[in-house]
Design a protein around this motif. Sequence first.
Motif, mmCIF file in Angstrom:
data_model
loop_
_atom_site.group_PDB
_atom_site.id
_atom_site.type_symbol
_atom_site.label_atom_id
_atom_site.label_comp_id
_atom_site.label_asym_id
_atom_site.label_seq_id
_atom_site.Cartn_x
_atom_site.Cartn_y
_atom_site.Cartn_z
ATOM 1 N N UNK A 145 0.799 -1.189 -0.138
ATOM 2 C CA UNK A 145 -0.010 0.203 -0.021
ATOM 3 C C UNK A 145 0.788 1.241 0.065
ATOM 4 N N UNK A 146 2.119 1.255 0.775
ATOM 5 C CA UNK A 146 2.900 2.330 0.843
ATOM 6 C C UNK A 146 3.485 2.758 -0.561
ATOM 7 N N UNK A 147 3.964 1.306 -1.432
ATOM 8 C CA UNK A 147 4.381 1.624 -2.550
ATOM 9 C C UNK A 147 3.400 2.361 -3.687
ATOM 10 N N UNK A 148 2.154 1.793 -3.417
ATOM 11 C CA UNK A 148 1.099 2.570 -4.015
ATOM 12 C C UNK A 148 0.708 3.976 -3.815
ATOM 13 N N UNK A 149 1.250 4.587 -2.681
ATOM 14 C CA UNK A 149 0.901 5.652 -2.047
ATOM 15 C C UNK A 149 2.250 6.663 -2.824
ATOM 16 N N UNK A 150 3.153 5.887 -2.612
ATOM 17 C CA UNK A 150 4.400 6.584 -3.336
ATOM 18 C C UNK A 150 4.219 6.993 -4.864
ATOM 19 N N UNK A 151 3.797 5.663 -5.465
ATOM 20 C CA UNK A 151 3.497 5.944 -6.849
ATOM 21 C C UNK A 151 2.508 6.899 -7.251
ATOM 22 N N UNK A 152 1.347 7.088 -6.446
ATOM 23 C CA UNK A 152 0.453 8.051 -6.633
ATOM 24 C C UNK A 152 0.660 9.262 -6.082
ATOM 25 N N UNK A 153 1.450 9.170 -5.202
ATOM 26 C CA UNK A 153 2.161 10.721 -4.464
ATOM 27 C C UNK A 153 2.979 11.395 -5.890
ATOM 28 N N UNK A 154 3.732 10.465 -6.390
ATOM 29 C CA UNK A 154 4.334 11.078 -7.656
ATOM 30 C C UNK A 154 3.340 11.288 -8.912
ATOM 31 N N UNK A 155 2.215 10.765 -9.009
ATOM 32 C CA UNK A 155 1.471 10.741 -9.753
ATOM 33 C C UNK A 155 0.597 12.324 -9.737
ATOM 34 N N UNK A 156 0.477 12.777 -8.386
ATOM 35 C CA UNK A 156 -0.098 14.186 -8.001
ATOM 36 C C UNK A 156 0.942 15.142 -8.279
ATOM 37 N N UNK A 157 2.183 14.768 -8.058
ATOM 38 C CA UNK A 157 3.222 16.019 -8.304
ATOM 39 C C UNK A 157 3.794 15.942 -9.807
ATOM 40 N N UNK A 158 3.928 14.586 -10.297
ATOM 41 C CA UNK A 158 4.635 14.741 -11.804
ATOM 42 C C UNK A 158 3.879 15.353 -12.858
ATOM 43 N N UNK A 159 2.697 14.847 -13.219
ATOM 44 C CA UNK A 159 1.867 15.447 -14.116
ATOM 45 C C UNK A 159 1.760 17.216 -13.999
#
Length: 467
Positions: A145-159
């Motif tokens: 779940x934290x991996x997913x949070x990392x991935x989607x935290x990046x998804x929040x910032x990156x785009x």
Amino acid sequence: MSTMFRSLSLVNYRLWFAGALVSNIGTWMQRTAQDWLVLTDLTDDDATALGITMALQFAPPILMVPVTGLIADRFDRRRLLMVTQLSMGLLGLALGLLVLTDTVELWMVYVFALLLGVAAAIDAPARQSFVSELVPPGHLTNAVSLNSASFNGARLVGPAVAGVLIATIGTGWVFMINAGSFAAVLLSLRFIRVAQLELKPVVSRAKGQIREGFRYVRDRPDLVVVFVMVFVIGTFGLNFAIFTSTMASVEFGTDASGFGLLSSCIAVGSLAGALLSARRERPRWRVLIAAALAFGVTCLVSALMPSYWSFAAVLVAVGLSSITLMTTANATVQLTTAPRMRGRVMALYMAVFTGGTPLGAPVVGWVADVAGPRWAIGVAAASGFVAAAVAVVWLIRGRHLRVHRVLPDDPAVATGALPVVGAGRFHYTLQHDGDAAGQTAARERAAREQAARDLGLDEGTATDRPT
């Protein structure tokens, strides 16, 4: 440390989490830049071309699935990840140079998408399996779940960052920044303490190992159902790049920054969903089914939104439901798979998850071109409803589960003889339909308890308890 972040108390997981977060931000920046490059710079809002690009990038997980999982099971996963991550960084660098020198053409983007897909096909099962080496079994659901949070935290910032950078310094530099971001994950892999890894057995070379992976999944109907659900939604529902880019450019007439903001709205919900999943001790079928239904409903609502901002607001709920579904599915597969088979099973899982895109993305892109992006989102909504139906049908037919309404004075309620939910005038009890004749009382009870555990209505103790 709180239950939600307990895996971060481990040094190796902290190193991995930090490196992966930086790399994931770069990856989301590149995805946004690549989509915008194809859609606006190299074509005239051609969603079909964008669908083809996505198809080429996600085809390798299907074509290479016989070998990628075996590679993950046979080789040192940490070293394998160093090779794949370096390869993806070099591909980003090369594409960035082509864009900066103004020599890039659409066919070149197609080639790079395919090469990136090959590297990612090898990387994905190794990366997914490597998480189980970073943490003990009791932390695995939390770590996923934290991996997913990392991935989607990046998804929040990156785009969002990519949208601003595309508008200010150009698409090429976004690719260059992504190439540099891979240094973070390479450094984290370099400094991970190997002696503290929960090393899993490396599979020795032998005949029939590829077929063994397919047979293992075939003989596990619960895994087959999860795979079918993930395939349906991954193929027709998770084409967010097509939905957000076409809604941004065609329906609402916004620029690259507007497109990036829509992607970030999905990421806000995805991050929230991942953190909520991190609090759960174990995955449950009722969460999986509810998330699939919620994904269908939220996609349907988003397709009906009349304005940019109302559409953006509903995308938060779309992101939350989709990531809840995917983290629950991922944890279910990892926790119930034998360690020696995990690489091959996760390769199949990732092939099903991402490999449906070559089939679905062109179809969804075509629907967006012909009928409009709102109808394309309608296809995504239908995928959620179908996935939920698949799970419910299996619980009824495969687990022989029945839900019965009973009055409060029924002996099942009074004695706790069956798992019961509800309050007030009516209660509902889960019953195994018997499959009935000839079973011993113990087998019948075990089947009933398993049915309850499938929905998370019972903790699987020796006696059924009212819930």
